[in-house]
Design a protein around this motif. Sequence first.
Motif, PDB file in Angstrom:
ATOM      1  N   UNK A  77       0.790  -1.223  -0.079  1.00 35.43           N
ATOM      2  CA  UNK A  77       0.192  -0.231   0.031  1.00 35.43           C
ATOM      3  C   UNK A  77       0.791   1.270   0.083  1.00 35.43           C
ATOM      4  N   UNK A  78       2.013   1.090   0.703  1.00 35.48           N
ATOM      5  CA  UNK A  78       2.860   2.335   1.163  1.00 35.48           C
ATOM      6  C   UNK A  78       3.685   2.539  -0.331  1.00 35.48           C
ATOM      7  N   UNK A  79       3.923   1.688  -1.171  1.00 36.92           N
ATOM      8  CA  UNK A  79       4.658   1.755  -2.501  1.00 36.92           C
ATOM      9  C   UNK A  79       3.684   2.064  -3.755  1.00 36.92           C
ATOM     10  N   UNK A  80       2.334   1.659  -3.556  1.00 36.40           N
ATOM     11  CA  UNK A  80       1.688   2.037  -4.448  1.00 36.40           C
ATOM     12  C   UNK A  80       1.313   3.285  -4.912  1.00 36.40           C
ATOM     13  N   UNK A  81       1.472   3.555  -6.230  1.00 32.05           N
ATOM     14  CA  UNK A  81       1.154   4.970  -6.758  1.00 32.05           C
ATOM     15  C   UNK A  81      -0.093   5.033  -7.218  1.00 32.05           C
ATOM     16  N   UNK A  82      -1.021   5.657  -6.763  1.00 35.16           N
ATOM     17  CA  UNK A  82      -2.524   5.794  -7.058  1.00 35.16           C
ATOM     18  C   UNK A  82      -2.455   6.542  -8.287  1.00 35.16           C
ATOM     19  N   UNK A  83      -1.803   7.705  -8.412  1.00 37.67           N
ATOM     20  CA  UNK A  83      -1.883   8.612  -9.377  1.00 37.67           C
ATOM     21  C   UNK A  83      -1.366   7.754 -10.614  1.00 37.67           C
ATOM     22  N   UNK A  84      -0.515   7.199 -10.550  1.00 36.79           N
ATOM     23  CA  UNK A  84       0.009   6.419 -11.731  1.00 36.79           C
ATOM     24  C   UNK A  84      -0.871   5.391 -12.269  1.00 36.79           C
ATOM     25  N   UNK A  85      -1.518   4.584 -11.317  1.00 36.37           N
ATOM     26  CA  UNK A  85      -2.622   3.710 -11.592  1.00 36.37           C
ATOM     27  C   UNK A  85      -3.619   4.314 -12.306  1.00 36.37           C
ATOM     28  N   UNK A  86      -4.178   5.514 -12.085  1.00 37.19           N
ATOM     29  CA  UNK A  86      -5.184   6.413 -12.614  1.00 37.19           C
ATOM     30  C   UNK A  86      -5.026   6.867 -14.116  1.00 37.19           C
ATOM     31  N   UNK A  87      -3.678   7.191 -14.125  1.00 36.78           N
ATOM     32  CA  UNK A  87      -3.130   7.704 -15.466  1.00 36.78           C
ATOM     33  C   UNK A  87      -2.893   6.480 -16.267  1.00 36.78           C
ATOM     34  N   UNK A  88      -2.461   5.464 -15.879  1.00 33.01           N
ATOM     35  CA  UNK A  88      -2.477   4.354 -16.878  1.00 33.01           C
ATOM     36  C   UNK A  88      -3.901   3.879 -17.244  1.00 33.01           C
ATOM     37  N   UNK A  89      -4.980   4.133 -16.256  1.00 32.39           N
ATOM     38  CA  UNK A  89      -6.278   3.599 -16.540  1.00 32.39           C
ATOM     39  C   UNK A  89      -6.806   4.572 -17.620  1.00 32.39           C
TER      40      UNK A  89
END
Length: 257
Positions: free
Chosen positions: A7-19
């Motif tokens: 969870x700490x290493x997960x980059x939510x903004x990158x995930x959303x950008x890839x989506x």
Amino acid sequence: MSDEETSRDHVTSLERGLAVMEILAANPAGLTLTETAEKAGLTRAGARRFLLTLVATGYAVQAGRNFSLSPRLLTQARIWLHGVPLWTFAEPFMRETAARLHESCSAATLSGEDMVYVARVPGPRIIGVDLQVGAHLPAHCTAMGRVLLSGLGDKEFEAFLARARIEPRTPKTTTDRKRLAEIVAKVRADGYAIVDEELEIGLRSIAVPLRDRSGAIVAAINVSTQSARHTPAEMEAEILPILQQTAARISDFFVVQ
């Protein structure tokens, strides 16, 4: 890695950008800001930041109100594809097929009078022939070999028949050259080959071609099984459709290459 570390290493903004990139890829005609936000589950402001970032980095283009992916993403994909052996892509599809059928799944190319294994996923059941990547088997008495032979031109196949050592591996091996030519012609017409205990007693195999963008046969993929488990008719009905689907998915990479 623990859930907390993940969870700490997960980059939510990158995930959303890839989506957002995936959504644009699925809509090549382009989408408006509002449409992108709705499909991505984002606010208009959030979607706008992602879209403008993609445009600024060259991964997307804006034409009026519409946003779409640029060729840069395809260029990067091609660079990656050319740096990785094709069979790296094929193996996951082969593993899926082997697991689904509980049988071995292999791929081969033609090398002189032989077919040579370029990828292999063993099945859970032991088969007498020791097969590894790089192993050679005679093309004339193997399903993949016959599929590969069916892709030769008339003169090439005639040359093969003239020079090949067509020797029996079992009492069921076809050694008559005229009969072998008839079998290969049928494989060419049918689009698949079944070999019934011609390589090894107790072993049956079914194979289909892998084609490049021109439609030429560049490799073959097969499923092998013990004769006690499947009749040839059952292989045609139960295994062939799955094998053809797998071959189509793998052949997509030949088209990209």
